[in-house]
Design a protein around this motif. Sequence first.
Motif, mmCIF file in Angstrom:
data_model
loop_
_atom_site.group_PDB
_atom_site.id
_atom_site.type_symbol
_atom_site.label_atom_id
_atom_site.label_comp_id
_atom_site.label_asym_id
_atom_site.label_seq_id
_atom_site.Cartn_x
_atom_site.Cartn_y
_atom_site.Cartn_z
ATOM 1 N N LEU A 94 21.156 0.388 9.103
ATOM 2 C CA LEU A 94 20.319 1.249 8.067
ATOM 3 C C LEU A 94 19.410 0.310 7.101
ATOM 4 O O LEU A 94 18.545 0.768 6.638
ATOM 5 C CB LEU A 94 21.146 1.994 7.388
ATOM 6 N N VAL A 95 19.875 -0.924 6.798
ATOM 7 C CA VAL A 95 18.918 -1.830 5.916
ATOM 8 C C VAL A 95 17.362 -1.806 6.297
ATOM 9 O O VAL A 95 16.533 -1.467 5.443
ATOM 10 C CB VAL A 95 19.350 -3.190 6.116
ATOM 11 N N PRO A 96 17.089 -2.171 7.563
ATOM 12 C CA PRO A 96 15.607 -1.981 7.858
ATOM 13 C C PRO A 96 14.947 -0.726 7.582
ATOM 14 O O PRO A 96 13.895 -0.311 7.350
ATOM 15 C CB PRO A 96 15.594 -2.263 9.361
ATOM 16 N N HIS A 103 8.642 0.247 1.292
ATOM 17 C CA HIS A 103 7.350 -0.276 1.688
ATOM 18 C C HIS A 103 6.582 0.799 1.794
ATOM 19 O O HIS A 103 5.196 0.676 1.450
ATOM 20 C CB HIS A 103 7.201 -1.303 2.741
ATOM 21 N N ASN A 104 6.623 1.965 2.404
ATOM 22 C CA ASN A 104 6.088 2.870 3.051
ATOM 23 C C ASN A 104 5.936 4.195 2.112
ATOM 24 O O ASN A 104 5.057 5.006 2.295
ATOM 25 C CB ASN A 104 6.458 3.329 4.241
ATOM 26 N N VAL A 105 6.990 4.445 1.440
ATOM 27 C CA VAL A 105 7.127 5.605 0.438
ATOM 28 C C VAL A 105 7.115 5.424 -1.189
ATOM 29 O O VAL A 105 6.257 5.796 -1.739
ATOM 30 C CB VAL A 105 8.288 6.425 1.132
ATOM 31 N N ILE A 106 8.033 4.509 -1.262
ATOM 32 C CA ILE A 106 8.534 4.175 -2.852
ATOM 33 C C ILE A 106 6.989 3.536 -3.419
ATOM 34 O O ILE A 106 6.564 3.800 -4.435
ATOM 35 C CB ILE A 106 9.517 3.454 -3.022
#
Length: 110
Positions: A94-96, A103-106
Amino acid sequence: MVSRRPGSYVCGIDAAVDVIGGKWKVLILWELARRPHRFGELRRLLPGVTEKVLASHLRQLEDDDVVHRQVFDEVPPRVEYSLTTRGVALNEALVPLGLWGQHNVIERTG
């Protein structure tokens, strides 16, 4: 692993999502990766989760051999939840996904 769906899985992602489906399961796994926790500790660490949902998810994760429930022979009784080897491997997988979220939401909303 205990399938909660009738029929077979289409692919590995399908099987994995069956195990981690829902908001709370991955957050439970995240907390248990740090160290074993008692039920009350998990409830405090996951604001918004109900006792019923937490108990249900812990049972499902235990059925899937992702979480280990250890009962200590003490008075009062003490129960701790920890990750199994399979749970550690799932967290590593789940790390990736977590990095993708960062990177894409936060970053876009923060």
